[in-house]
Design a protein around this motif. Structure first.
Motif, PDB file in Angstrom:
ATOM      1  N   THR A 104    -101.590  92.462 -28.930  1.00  0.00           N
ATOM      2  CA  THR A 104    -100.358  93.230 -29.076  1.00  0.00           C
ATOM      3  C   THR A 104     -99.214  92.245 -29.295  1.00  0.00           C
ATOM      4  N   ALA A 105     -98.056  92.751 -29.647  1.00  0.00           N
ATOM      5  CA  ALA A 105     -96.893  91.882 -29.862  1.00  0.00           C
ATOM      6  C   ALA A 105     -96.527  91.139 -28.580  1.00  0.00           C
ATOM      7  N   ASP A 106     -96.558  91.831 -27.439  1.00  0.00           N
ATOM      8  CA  ASP A 106     -96.224  91.181 -26.166  1.00  0.00           C
ATOM      9  C   ASP A 106     -97.246  90.109 -25.799  1.00  0.00           C
ATOM     10  N   GLU A 107     -98.503  90.397 -26.045  1.00  0.00           N
ATOM     11  CA  GLU A 107     -99.552  89.407 -25.763  1.00  0.00           C
ATOM     12  C   GLU A 107     -99.385  88.175 -26.645  1.00  0.00           C
ATOM     13  N   HIS A 108     -99.032  88.412 -27.883  1.00  0.00           N
ATOM     14  CA  HIS A 108     -98.836  87.296 -28.817  1.00  0.00           C
ATOM     15  C   HIS A 108     -97.708  86.391 -28.342  1.00  0.00           C
ATOM     16  N   LYS A 109     -96.639  86.969 -27.853  1.00  0.00           N
ATOM     17  CA  LYS A 109     -95.519  86.182 -27.342  1.00  0.00           C
ATOM     18  C   LYS A 109     -95.938  85.335 -26.151  1.00  0.00           C
ATOM     19  N   ALA A 110     -96.683  85.924 -25.225  1.00  0.00           N
ATOM     20  CA  ALA A 110     -97.122  85.195 -24.043  1.00  0.00           C
ATOM     21  C   ALA A 110     -98.157  84.131 -24.401  1.00  0.00           C
ATOM     22  N   MET A 111     -98.991  84.430 -25.361  1.00  0.00           N
ATOM     23  CA  MET A 111    -100.062  83.508 -25.756  1.00  0.00           C
ATOM     24  C   MET A 111     -99.493  82.235 -26.362  1.00  0.00           C
ATOM     25  N   TYR A 112     -98.432  82.365 -27.160  1.00  0.00           N
ATOM     26  CA  TYR A 112     -97.920  81.209 -27.898  1.00  0.00           C
ATOM     27  C   TYR A 112     -96.540  80.737 -27.434  1.00  0.00           C
ATOM     28  N   GLY A 113     -96.156  81.092 -26.233  1.00  0.00           N
ATOM     29  CA  GLY A 113     -94.922  80.554 -25.666  1.00  0.00           C
ATOM     30  C   GLY A 113     -93.662  81.121 -26.249  1.00  0.00           C
TER      31      GLY A 113
END
Length: 271
Positions: A104-113
């Motif tokens: 998800t968009a939120d997961e992507h943000k957390a995954m890549y800082g």
């Protein structure tokens, strides 16, 4: 000197022992994936997959690497069918696995800082753990590849390699293709129209297929890759003898990473 008609005919070069193997890289990637998933779950993303796809709408181009560097493609059947590209049903990526759902968009943000925590992103949160005990990280990753690239410049100027490539060029031209100085020049010809809409794959025109076929046929006929490999082996062996202590220090650091990876994987052997 080996007789090289296919990739499997290429023996191991001396410096390959001081670089991470394909299997090492797969295991390292798997360990990173496990640590990233653990990090994401701690952030509240309980069902985060081990090998997620990128979010819908994101574009990722496949990295295009010349097969059997620096000799160029050696598979005649593939050259005849796919030229300097590949079967679009297959991925040219080096072992990348995307078995889970898309992030998800939120997961992507957390995954890549891209969000506040963790600052480096979960994708890199376990990096320090995998390099624990390594004495010189930069040297470990760059020394052998750097020496190999430097030596390859000398190899390219060696009379034996120049003569072998001249013979290959004459042969390719005699088969009706454009004259190229090296197989790398043939591979990178802009006429093959690598496109972003194809992930970097080529157009696979009749001209491209004919050129790639002539390229491989001529390397087989004149053992171009065999000559080239022999000169590389000679120069790498001499360099290894001159700098043995440094190479062994690199190897020791790599063994520390392998041990750390084993601890994370718990003895697992990913494909």
């Amino acid at each position: 000197m080996p007789s090289v008609k296919a990739d499997e005919d290429l023996p191991e070069l001396p410096l390959e022992r001081y670089e991470f193997s394909t299997r090492d890289n797969r295991r390292h990637t798997e360990a990173q994936a496990r640590m990233a998933r653990s990090c994401m779950r701690k952030l509240g993303f309980e069902d985060f997959p081990l090998h997620p796809k990128q979010p819908q709408g994101s574009v990722t181009l496949n990295a295009v690497a010349m097969s059997s560097y620096p000799y160029g493609p050696l598979d005649l059947d593939s050259a005849r069918r796919w030229g300097y590209g590949w079967d679009p049903e297959l991925s040219p990526a080096d072992g990348a696995r995307h078995e889970g759902r898309a992030m998800t968009a939120d997961e992507h943000k957390a995954m890549y800082g891209l969000s506040r925590e963790p600052a480096e992103g979960c994708a890199r949160s376990g990096t320090e753990r995998l390099t624990e005990g390594v004495r010189d990280k930069r040297r470990m990753w760059t020394y052998a590849p750097g020496r190999s690239r430097s030596l390859d410049k000398a190899v390219a100027e060696d009379k034996r390699v120049r003569e072998a490539l001249d013979t290959w060029s004459d042969c390719v031209e005699s088969k009706g293709a454009k004259r190229y100085k090296t197989p790398g020049d043939a591979f990178r010809d802009k006429a093959w129209h690598r496109g972003s809409d194809r992930g970097g794959n080529t157009g696979q025109t009749k001209k491209e297929l004919a050129t790639a076929t002539a390229d491989v046929e001529c390397k087989r006929e004149h053992n171009t890759a065999g000559v080239w490999w022999a000169v590389r082996e000679e120069k790498q062996r001499a360099d290894l003898a001159r700098h043995k202590d440094v190479y062994e220090a690199v190897r020791a650091d790599q063994d520390r990473v392998r041990a750390n990876v084993r601890r994370v994987l718990g003895g697992a052997h990913p494909r």
